[in-house]
Design a protein around this motif. Structure first.
Motif, PDB file in Angstrom:
ATOM      1  N   LEU A   1       0.826  -1.205   0.000  1.00 12.94           N
ATOM      2  CA  LEU A   1       0.000   0.000   0.000  1.00 12.94           C
ATOM      3  C   LEU A   1       0.862   1.257   0.000  1.00 12.94           C
ATOM      4  CD1 LEU A   1      -1.982  -2.285   0.693  1.00 12.94           C
ATOM      5  CD2 LEU A   1      -3.125  -0.720   2.274  1.00 12.94           C
ATOM      6  N   GLU A   2       1.935   1.242   0.779  1.00 18.23           N
ATOM      7  CA  GLU A   2       2.836   2.396   0.786  1.00 18.23           C
ATOM      8  C   GLU A   2       3.624   2.497  -0.520  1.00 18.23           C
ATOM      9  OE1 GLU A   2       3.761   2.535   5.622  1.00 18.23           O
ATOM     10  OE2 GLU A   2       5.313   1.889   4.213  1.00 18.23           O
ATOM     11  N   TYR A   3       4.086   1.361  -0.996  1.00 16.15           N
ATOM     12  CA  TYR A   3       4.974   1.344  -2.154  1.00 16.15           C
ATOM     13  C   TYR A   3       4.236   1.726  -3.434  1.00 16.15           C
ATOM     14  CZ  TYR A   3       8.661  -0.523  -5.220  1.00 16.15           C
ATOM     15  OH  TYR A   3       9.650  -0.689  -6.160  1.00 16.15           O
ATOM     16  N   LEU A   4       3.039   1.165  -3.640  1.00 23.33           N
ATOM     17  CA  LEU A   4       2.263   1.509  -4.827  1.00 23.33           C
ATOM     18  C   LEU A   4       1.822   2.970  -4.803  1.00 23.33           C
ATOM     19  CD1 LEU A   4       0.030  -1.691  -5.140  1.00 23.33           C
ATOM     20  CD2 LEU A   4       2.073  -1.158  -6.477  1.00 23.33           C
ATOM     21  N   SER A   5       1.489   3.456  -3.613  1.00 23.53           N
ATOM     22  CA  SER A   5       1.114   4.877  -3.483  1.00 23.53           C
ATOM     23  C   SER A   5       2.284   5.780  -3.842  1.00 23.53           C
ATOM     24  CB  SER A   5       0.647   5.168  -2.060  1.00 23.53           C
ATOM     25  OG  SER A   5      -0.528   4.443  -1.752  1.00 23.53           O
ATOM     26  N   TRP A   6       3.484   5.390  -3.402  1.00 26.48           N
ATOM     27  CA  TRP A   6       4.688   6.164  -3.732  1.00 26.48           C
ATOM     28  C   TRP A   6       4.931   6.173  -5.230  1.00 26.48           C
ATOM     29  CZ3 TRP A   6       9.235   4.055  -5.893  1.00 26.48           C
ATOM     30  CH2 TRP A   6      10.282   4.972  -6.045  1.00 26.48           C
ATOM     31  N   LEU A   7       4.814   4.999  -5.858  1.00 26.29           N
ATOM     32  CA  LEU A   7       5.013   4.940  -7.306  1.00 26.29           C
ATOM     33  C   LEU A   7       4.024   5.846  -8.039  1.00 26.29           C
ATOM     34  CD1 LEU A   7       5.695   1.138  -7.967  1.00 26.29           C
ATOM     35  CD2 LEU A   7       7.241   3.029  -8.525  1.00 26.29           C
ATOM     36  N   ARG A   8       2.764   5.785  -7.640  1.00 28.49           N
ATOM     37  CA  ARG A   8       1.775   6.625  -8.322  1.00 28.49           C
ATOM     38  C   ARG A   8       2.093   8.108  -8.127  1.00 28.49           C
ATOM     39  NH1 ARG A   8      -4.875   6.366  -8.411  1.00 28.49           N
ATOM     40  NH2 ARG A   8      -5.104   8.217  -9.737  1.00 28.49           N
ATOM     41  N   SER A   9       2.440   8.492  -6.903  1.00 18.85           N
ATOM     42  CA  SER A   9       2.761   9.890  -6.631  1.00 18.85           C
ATOM     43  C   SER A   9       3.953  10.355  -7.468  1.00 18.85           C
ATOM     44  CB  SER A   9       3.062  10.073  -5.138  1.00 18.85           C
ATOM     45  OG  SER A   9       3.473  11.391  -4.859  1.00 18.85           O
ATOM     46  N   GLU A  10       4.995   9.527  -7.535  1.00 20.39           N
ATOM     47  CA  GLU A  10       6.167   9.872  -8.337  1.00 20.39           C
ATOM     48  C   GLU A  10       5.790  10.032  -9.801  1.00 20.39           C
ATOM     49  OE1 GLU A  10       9.735  10.164  -7.696  1.00 20.39           O
ATOM     50  OE2 GLU A  10       8.781  10.740  -5.795  1.00 20.39           O
ATOM     51  N   LEU A  11       4.977   9.128 -10.304  1.00 21.19           N
ATOM     52  CA  LEU A  11       4.605   9.179 -11.715  1.00 21.19           C
ATOM     53  C   LEU A  11       3.753  10.407 -12.022  1.00 21.19           C
ATOM     54  CD1 LEU A  11       3.861   5.393 -12.301  1.00 21.19           C
ATOM     55  CD2 LEU A  11       5.829   6.693 -13.132  1.00 21.19           C
ATOM     56  N   GLU A  12       2.812  10.712 -11.163  1.00 20.02           N
ATOM     57  CA  GLU A  12       1.976  11.898 -11.395  1.00 20.02           C
ATOM     58  C   GLU A  12       2.813  13.167 -11.366  1.00 20.02           C
ATOM     59  OE1 GLU A  12      -2.442  10.498  -9.889  1.00 20.02           O
ATOM     60  OE2 GLU A  12      -1.032  11.264  -8.389  1.00 20.02           O
ATOM     61  N   SER A  13       3.832  13.199 -10.511  1.00 19.23           N
ATOM     62  CA  SER A  13       4.704  14.374 -10.460  1.00 19.23           C
ATOM     63  C   SER A  13       5.539  14.516 -11.722  1.00 19.23           C
ATOM     64  CB  SER A  13       5.619  14.298  -9.228  1.00 19.23           C
ATOM     65  OG  SER A  13       6.631  13.324  -9.404  1.00 19.23           O
ATOM     66  N   ARG A  14       5.684  13.422 -12.470  1.00 22.77           N
ATOM     67  CA  ARG A  14       6.456  13.432 -13.713  1.00 22.77           C
ATOM     68  C   ARG A  14       5.554  13.562 -14.940  1.00 22.77           C
ATOM     69  NH1 ARG A  14      11.494   9.470 -12.609  1.00 22.77           N
ATOM     70  NH2 ARG A  14      11.732   9.886 -10.387  1.00 22.77           N
ATOM     71  N   GLY A  15       4.281  13.817 -14.719  1.00 25.44           N
ATOM     72  CA  GLY A  15       3.369  14.070 -15.835  1.00 25.44           C
ATOM     73  C   GLY A  15       2.665  12.855 -16.388  1.00 25.44           C
ATOM     74  N   VAL A  16       2.807  11.708 -15.737  1.00 23.69           N
ATOM     75  CA  VAL A  16       2.103  10.511 -16.196  1.00 23.69           C
ATOM     76  C   VAL A  16       0.609  10.668 -15.917  1.00 23.69           C
ATOM     77  CG1 VAL A  16       1.823   8.022 -15.868  1.00 23.69           C
ATOM     78  CG2 VAL A  16       4.118   9.040 -15.908  1.00 23.69           C
ATOM     79  N   VAL A  17      -0.205  10.328 -16.898  1.00 25.30           N
ATOM     80  CA  VAL A  17      -1.661  10.448 -16.783  1.00 25.30           C
ATOM     81  C   VAL A  17      -2.248   9.087 -16.405  1.00 25.30           C
ATOM     82  CG1 VAL A  17      -3.798  10.938 -18.034  1.00 25.30           C
ATOM     83  CG2 VAL A  17      -1.740  12.316 -18.465  1.00 25.30           C
ATOM     84  N   PHE A  18      -3.111   9.076 -15.406  1.00 29.39           N
ATOM     85  CA  PHE A  18      -3.823   7.853 -15.013  1.00 29.39           C
ATOM     86  C   PHE A  18      -5.261   7.946 -15.518  1.00 29.39           C
ATOM     87  CE2 PHE A  18      -0.197   7.608 -12.325  1.00 29.39           C
ATOM     88  CZ  PHE A  18      -0.044   6.276 -11.967  1.00 29.39           C
ATOM     89  N   ARG A  19      -5.681   6.941 -16.255  1.00 28.75           N
ATOM     90  CA  ARG A  19      -7.034   6.913 -16.799  1.00 28.75           C
ATOM     91  C   ARG A  19      -7.716   5.630 -16.343  1.00 28.75           C
ATOM     92  NH1 ARG A  19      -9.811   9.044 -21.418  1.00 28.75           N
ATOM     93  NH2 ARG A  19     -11.490   7.657 -22.093  1.00 28.75           N
ATOM     94  N   ARG A  20      -8.803   5.784 -15.595  1.00 28.15           N
ATOM     95  CA  ARG A  20      -9.528   4.612 -15.115  1.00 28.15           C
ATOM     96  C   ARG A  20     -10.512   4.151 -16.191  1.00 28.15           C
ATOM     97  NH1 ARG A  20     -10.429   2.537 -10.060  1.00 28.15           N
ATOM     98  NH2 ARG A  20      -9.693   4.434  -9.026  1.00 28.15           N
ATOM     99  N   GLN A  21     -10.279   2.951 -16.679  1.00 29.49           N
ATOM    100  CA  GLN A  21     -11.158   2.381 -17.710  1.00 29.49           C
ATOM    101  C   GLN A  21     -10.975   0.879 -17.742  1.00 29.49           C
ATOM    102  OE1 GLN A  21     -11.038   4.405 -21.470  1.00 29.49           O
ATOM    103  NE2 GLN A  21     -11.906   2.682 -22.604  1.00 29.49           N
ATOM    104  N   CYS A  22     -12.064   0.152 -17.847  1.00 29.28           N
ATOM    105  CA  CYS A  22     -12.018  -1.294 -17.986  1.00 29.28           C
ATOM    106  C   CYS A  22     -11.852  -1.620 -19.464  1.00 29.28           C
ATOM    107  CB  CYS A  22     -13.282  -1.936 -17.422  1.00 29.28           C
ATOM    108  SG  CYS A  22     -13.310  -3.736 -17.560  1.00 29.28           S
ATOM    109  N   ILE A  23     -10.723  -2.169 -19.826  1.00 35.83           N
ATOM    110  CA  ILE A  23     -10.424  -2.485 -21.222  1.00 35.83           C
ATOM    111  C   ILE A  23     -10.700  -3.959 -21.467  1.00 35.83           C
ATOM    112  CG2 ILE A  23      -8.625  -2.580 -22.981  1.00 35.83           C
ATOM    113  CD1 ILE A  23      -9.417   0.252 -22.260  1.00 35.83           C
TER     114      ILE A  23
END
Length: 368
Positions: free
Chosen positions: A147-169
């Motif tokens: 939970l801590e590690y995945l949250s850190w990864l997401r935060s780092e990625l968002e700070s670098r401009g990565v876009v998260f899009r929630r969609q069931c593919i």
């Protein structure tokens, strides 16, 4: 070289588990290419109770798996990942733990391909091995709290401009608009690759894992019991976790039930897990132990081993049986898209993640 002068390449990553997120992280660090990254997923960091993905329920510590004895890729991935996580320990995200593997026979000594991968490997002396065990191995390992590690990864990625899009593919055709004419696609959908139209990898299968998260002071060592070189259906291990947000927690494992799709909680199994782990750590039965959570997750394994490779797929998909879902544009031009597959890690996603991500980056650059 400034980012403006570098080539920009659209990159779509399907899946926001530890593999997909780590691939995105490594791609953002590349010195030659600016990847404009979109992560598309049904489940995201924060969806901690969704059993539709595996990453939140992992033990997330490095421990030996038999595949490393025969697959050179796995050895390389795990070495790179272990080294990276070891270096991250000062951040508090990673815990360096003294570790023991115990066995009633010397079968656990049959596959020691990993002894030079970990730190401070040694065989335990007879006086250091608790009854009823006859053989023991000691080493230092690494562990994260998902939970801590995945949250850190997401935060780092968002700070670098990565876009998260929630969609069931449900079909690769659905991501074609995001990839565009020059983009690349990474498929890190793990168990979803079995039913993702355009991939449909029937070699994928689940391994049911049931576990308990406890809060208990005094648990410092990672301890696991092995019956031989592999894993039996009934697993016994204790994994103390790092604690940036919650201290003194440990992961009690558990089960390793191959081909079992059942995500319901079985309290009789939970009782067995707690009893077996209490033999290894009697303090679990002392006053003050708190049961934080019961978990059931499906580890995404694959017959023949993990799939990490490039494939050219023509989109829109065309099937001879005519059963491809219609995406609404019958006149759309057929075009080949490069798909980099990265899935099928079973119970070892975290401990292979950085090595896999490095290989995926190489494949991306080779296929630009």
């Amino acid at each position: 070289m400034s980012s403006d002068s570098k080539s920009h390449v659209p990159l779509v990553i399907l899946g926001a588990g530890v593999i997909g997120l780590t691939i995105a992280y490594v791609a953002t660090c590349d010195s030659d290419v600016v990847f404009d990254i979109t992560i598309v997923a049904r489940d995201m960091p924060g969806d901690w109770h969704s059993q539709a993905w595996a990453s939140p329920f992992a033990g997330a510590s490095w421990s030996p798996h038999p595949l490393g004895a025969t697959d050179e890729r796995v050895r390389r991935w795990e070495q790179k990942t272990f080294d990276r996580l070891w270096e991250m320990a000062p951040s508090g995200l990673v815990k360096r733990s003294p570790s023991k593997i115990l066995g009633e026979t010397d079968g656990i000594l049959s596959t020691l391909w990993w002894k030079d991968l970990v730190r401070d490997f040694s065989l335990l002396s007879e006086s250091e091995i608790p009854a009823p065990y006859k053989v023991g191995i000691a080493f230092n390992t690494v562990t994260v709290d998902p939970l801590e590690y995945l949250s850190w990864l997401r935060s780092e990625l968002e700070s670098r401009g990565v876009v998260f899009r929630r969609q069931c593919i449900r079909s690769l055709d659905e991501v074609k608009p995001f990839v565009g004419k020059t983009g690349l696609l990474v498929n890190a959908t793990s168990l979803g690759s079995r039913s993702l139209i355009g991939v449909e990898d029937t070699a994928m299968f689940p391994i049911r894992g049931q576990s308990i998260i406890v809060e208990r002071t005094g648990l410092q060592d990672f301890v696991t019991v092995r019956s031989g070189g592999g894993l039996s259906e009934q697993v016994t291990s204790i994994t103390p976790r790092p604690g940036l947000t919650q201290t003194n927690t440990a992961f009690l494992n558990g089960t390793h039930q191959v081909g079992n799709w059942d995500t319901s909680l079985d309290m009789s199994v939970a009782k067995g897990i707690f009893e077996r782990c209490s033999v290894l750590a009697p303090c679990l039965k002392d006053e003050g132990t708190k049961i934080i959570m019961h978990n059931v997750g499906l580890r995404p394994d694959r017959k023949g081993g993990p799939r990490v490779e490039a494939e050219r797929i023509s989109l829109p998909l065309v099937r001879s049986d005519g059963l491809t879902p219609n995406m609404g544009d019958d006149a759309e031009e057929q075009r080949d898209v490069t798909v980099i597959h990265a899935y099928g890690m079973g119970a070892a996603g975290y401990q292979r993640s950085w090595g896999v991500a490095i290989d995926v980056l190489l494949l991306l650059k080779e296929n630009m």
